[in-house]
Design a protein around this motif. Sequence first.
Motif: not given
Length: 100
Positions: A70-73, A93-96
């Motif tokens: 996984k990674l975050e962008v 997933s979604h970060w808000l």
Amino acid sequence: MAAADKDGFLIGAVAVVVSSSVPYPFLTSRPRGHIATIVITEHYRGKGLGRKLMAVAEEYAKGKGAQDIKLEVMAFNTRAVGFYRDLGYENFSHWLSKSL
């Protein structure tokens, strides 16, 4: 961490971590890879170096037993989002966020 250099100068690097810790109780505990960061100097972007570094990171994670990675962008970074999608990455997933 994997790094790329040209004539002794660092032009790109990727850092990947593999762990079995589960941050959420609804996820199964198993080795997972996490791309902590990937950076390519501006002059070398779009020339295939990022793909090579990601392949090294994925192979490393797989060798450590990771079953996924996984990674975050940031959502506004459309160039990076497209890059990762081209490599087969999908939404997990979604970060808000909200300014206060």
